[in-house]
Scaffold this active site. Structure first.
Site, short mmCIF file in Angstrom:
data_model
loop_
_atom_site.label_atom_id
_atom_site.label_comp_id
_atom_site.label_asym_id
_atom_site.label_seq_id
_atom_site.Cartn_x
_atom_site.Cartn_y
_atom_site.Cartn_z
N ASP A 155 0.86 -1.20 0.00
CA ASP A 155 0.00 0.00 0.00
C ASP A 155 0.88 1.23 0.00
O ASP A 155 1.78 1.36 0.81
CB ASP A 155 -0.94 0.02 1.21
CG ASP A 155 -2.17 0.89 0.94
OD1 ASP A 155 -2.00 2.07 0.58
OD2 ASP A 155 -3.28 0.38 1.07
N ASN A 198 -6.32 -5.14 -5.60
CA ASN A 198 -7.34 -4.46 -4.81
C ASN A 198 -7.13 -2.95 -4.72
O ASN A 198 -8.07 -2.21 -4.49
CB ASN A 198 -7.35 -5.11 -3.41
CG ASN A 198 -8.10 -4.26 -2.40
OD1 ASN A 198 -9.32 -4.29 -2.34
ND2 ASN A 198 -7.37 -3.47 -1.61
N SER A 254 -16.03 -2.89 -10.31
CA SER A 254 -16.99 -2.11 -9.52
C SER A 254 -18.33 -2.09 -10.24
O SER A 254 -18.37 -2.13 -11.48
CB SER A 254 -16.45 -0.68 -9.39
OG SER A 254 -17.49 0.18 -8.98
N TYR A 295 -13.22 6.09 -13.76
CA TYR A 295 -13.21 4.91 -12.87
C TYR A 295 -13.99 3.75 -13.49
O TYR A 295 -13.53 2.60 -13.48
CB TYR A 295 -13.81 5.35 -11.54
CG TYR A 295 -13.90 4.30 -10.46
CD1 TYR A 295 -12.79 3.94 -9.70
CD2 TYR A 295 -15.13 3.71 -10.16
CE1 TYR A 295 -12.89 3.00 -8.67
CE2 TYR A 295 -15.25 2.77 -9.14
CZ TYR A 295 -14.13 2.42 -8.41
OH TYR A 295 -14.24 1.49 -7.40
N SER A 334 -14.63 3.03 -16.64
CA SER A 334 -13.96 2.39 -17.78
C SER A 334 -12.71 1.65 -17.33
O SER A 334 -12.43 0.54 -17.80
CB SER A 334 -13.63 3.41 -18.88
OG SER A 334 -12.76 4.39 -18.39
N LYS A 359 -12.23 0.25 -14.45
CA LYS A 359 -12.64 -0.96 -13.74
C LYS A 359 -13.06 -2.06 -14.73
O LYS A 359 -12.88 -3.25 -14.45
CB LYS A 359 -13.79 -0.64 -12.78
CG LYS A 359 -13.33 0.04 -11.49
CD LYS A 359 -12.32 -0.83 -10.74
CE LYS A 359 -12.21 -0.53 -9.27
NZ LYS A 359 -11.11 -1.29 -8.64
N ALA A 384 -18.73 -2.33 0.09
CA ALA A 384 -18.25 -2.47 1.47
C ALA A 384 -17.96 -1.12 2.10
O ALA A 384 -17.68 -0.13 1.41
CB ALA A 384 -16.98 -3.33 1.49
N SER A 425 -15.92 1.59 3.60
CA SER A 425 -14.53 2.05 3.50
C SER A 425 -14.56 3.56 3.41
O SER A 425 -15.62 4.17 3.33
CB SER A 425 -13.84 1.46 2.27
OG SER A 425 -14.18 2.18 1.11
N ARG A 426 -13.38 4.15 3.37
CA ARG A 426 -13.36 5.62 3.25
C ARG A 426 -13.99 6.07 1.93
O ARG A 426 -14.43 7.20 1.80
CB ARG A 426 -11.93 6.15 3.38
CG ARG A 426 -11.00 5.70 2.27
CD ARG A 426 -9.60 6.24 2.46
NE ARG A 426 -8.75 5.82 1.36
CZ ARG A 426 -7.51 6.21 1.19
NH1 ARG A 426 -6.96 7.05 2.05
NH2 ARG A 426 -6.79 5.79 0.17
P1 NAI Z 1 -9.65 2.09 0.46
O1 NAI Z 1 -9.41 3.49 0.03
O2 NAI Z 1 -9.91 1.83 1.90
O3 NAI Z 1 -8.44 1.15 0.00
C1 NAI Z 1 -7.74 1.31 -1.18
C2 NAI Z 1 -6.27 1.26 -0.85
O4 NAI Z 1 -5.52 1.26 -2.07
C3 NAI Z 1 -5.81 2.48 -0.05
O5 NAI Z 1 -5.24 2.07 1.18
C4 NAI Z 1 -4.80 3.15 -0.95
O6 NAI Z 1 -3.72 3.76 -0.28
C5 NAI Z 1 -4.33 1.99 -1.84
N1 NAI Z 1 -3.77 2.47 -3.10
C6 NAI Z 1 -4.30 3.38 -3.93
N2 NAI Z 1 -3.47 3.60 -4.96
C7 NAI Z 1 -2.39 2.80 -4.80
C8 NAI Z 1 -1.20 2.60 -5.54
N3 NAI Z 1 -0.97 3.26 -6.67
N4 NAI Z 1 -0.30 1.69 -5.09
C9 NAI Z 1 -0.54 1.01 -3.93
N5 NAI Z 1 -1.65 1.19 -3.18
C10 NAI Z 1 -2.57 2.08 -3.61
O7 NAI Z 1 -10.89 1.58 -0.43
P2 NAI Z 1 -11.65 0.18 -0.50
O8 NAI Z 1 -13.08 0.50 -0.51
O9 NAI Z 1 -11.12 -0.78 0.47
O10 NAI Z 1 -11.29 -0.25 -2.00
C11 NAI Z 1 -10.62 -1.44 -2.36
C12 NAI Z 1 -10.93 -1.72 -3.82
O11 NAI Z 1 -12.30 -2.03 -3.99
C13 NAI Z 1 -10.64 -0.57 -4.77
O12 NAI Z 1 -10.09 -1.05 -5.97
C14 NAI Z 1 -12.00 0.01 -5.03
O13 NAI Z 1 -12.05 0.70 -6.26
C15 NAI Z 1 -12.84 -1.26 -5.03
N6 NAI Z 1 -14.25 -1.04 -4.80
C16 NAI Z 1 -14.71 -0.72 -3.55
C17 NAI Z 1 -16.06 -0.56 -3.33
C18 NAI Z 1 -16.61 -0.32 -1.98
O14 NAI Z 1 -17.86 -0.38 -1.81
N7 NAI Z 1 -15.79 -0.08 -0.96
C19 NAI Z 1 -17.02 -0.62 -4.45
C20 NAI Z 1 -16.46 -1.04 -5.69
C21 NAI Z 1 -15.12 -1.22 -5.84
#
Ligand code: NAI
Length: 302
Positions: A39, A101, A153, A166, A168, A170, A198, A200-201
């Site tokens: 991360d 992820n 997503s 986002y 496209s 995804k 889920a 999350s922030r």
């Molecule tokens: P989050 O913001 O808590 O976690 C994402 C993490 O990815 C962050 O800790 C961030 O620092 C890290 N990150 C971002 N860019 C990075 C990079 N270039 N290199 C390394 N790490 C990087 O968000 P969440 O919700 O846990 O998201 C996880 C995945 O699930 C994401 O791909 C998000 O797009 C996807 N998603 C989440 C949804 C939800 O309801 N939470 C809905 C649909 C998709």
């Protein structure tokens, strides 16, 4: 069937300092998996870097008595992707699982979207997934074993206002899965995709607290754990879920209709063809390009 175990397996989880990534990593670690937790620790818009969030999760996992190594690279750079995999090889000598992820969002309506909004999203969700998966792929091929999870997503699958970048990007992960499932088949590399909902922030600002309380990331990690397991018999599937509800998504094809090519006109397409292929309930899932193309070819009169 017994419990799923991951002893001596090695999993890379990108974005493991965030909500879903942390949960996936802990779920696998509790079943004996060695973890490389990546991360960069930036903002949800992809700005800045901070080792803190990932380091905290690394320590949490180590406290379970499981081996876990932190990596703080930005997966958007080729070097970053290589370093994540290098951490797995240097520390554990193998990589069995990649959970793609990591994610950011830069929501803005299309007419206001800047090139930077587009490029930043692509650098994480497309190039980042390529960088890590591409570096891990030869190790998986050599070992004749691999489990890869993509994270798409609902915004990509169904479309969402203000998320053209986002959505496209995804869907690019769905395209990668569709092709990789074929390239991985004879090497026992299985590639699947999840579309999670889920807490999350990312969702804290759009979902009310009672709803957030139900959408714990652990429910998604249960599905991810199966997709990463030895016994997983899926490849090329899209699973959607959240809050304990699970469903599956297919890209489908209508059986179609035929007009001899000499008779085709734009007006015929408008007045006859469209109506005959409009009923989505007749559409069926197809396993791959060959079958989809054959679905067309078999109707052509040569
Ligand atoms: P989050 O913001 O808590 O976690 C994402 C993490 O990815 C962050 O800790 C961030 O620092 C890290 N990150 C971002 N860019 C990075 C990079 N270039 N290199 C390394 N790490 C990087 O968000 P969440 O919700 O846990 O998201 C996880 C995945 O699930 C994401 O791909 C998000 O797009 C996807 N998603 C989440 C949804 C939800 O309801 N939470 C809905 C649909 C998709």
């Amino acid at each position: 069937m017994g419990d799923m175990r991951f002893d001596n397996r090695v999993a890379i989880i990108t974005g493991g300092g965030g909500s879903l990534g942390r949960s996936h990593a802990i779920a696998l670690a509790k079943r004996g998996c060695n973890i490389v937790l990546n991360d960069v620790g930036g903002s949800f818009k992809g700005e800045g870097a901070d080792k803190g969030p990932a380091q905290k999760v690394v320590e949490e996992i180590q406290a379970l008595g499981v081996k876990c190594v932190g990596n703080f690279d930005d997966i958007g750079s080729k070097e970053g992707g290589k370093n994540v995999v290098k951490a797995a090889i240097d520390n554990f000598g193998r990589v069995d699982i990649v959970i793609n992820n990591a994610g950011i969002i830069r929501d803005v309506s299309f007419h206001k979207m800047t090139e930077e909004d587009w490029d930043k999203i692509y650098s994480v969700h497309v190039k980042g997934v390529f960088n890590v998966t591409h570096a891990a792929w030869p190790h998986m091929r050599d070992a004749n074993y691999g489990r890869i999870v993509m994270t798409t997503s609902g915004a990509g699958l169904w479309g969402n206002f203000g998320q053209v970048n986002y959505s496209s990007a995804k869907m690019a992960q769905v395209g990668m899965m569709n092709a990789l499932k074929l390239e991985g088949k004879k090497h026992n590399i299985k590639v699947n995709t999840i579309a999670p909902i889920a807490k999350s922030r990312m969702t804290e600002t759009v979902m009310p607290p009672p709803m957030l309380a139900k959408f714990q990331p652990e429910a998604i990690s249960a599905m991810v754990t199966y997709l990463c397991s030895e016994e997983c018999d899926e490849s090329g599937a899209i699973f959607e879920g959240g809050g304990g509800y699970y469903t599956r998504v297919w890209i489908t094809q209508h059986p179609g209709t035929y007009i001899p090519v000499e008779q085709v006109t734009a007006e015929k397409f408008r007045d006859e063809v469209r109506g005959k292929i409009a009923d989505a309930t007749q559409a069926k899932a197809v396993p791959g390009l060959q079958e989809a193309t054959m679905g067309i070819m078999k109707h052509i009169k040569f």
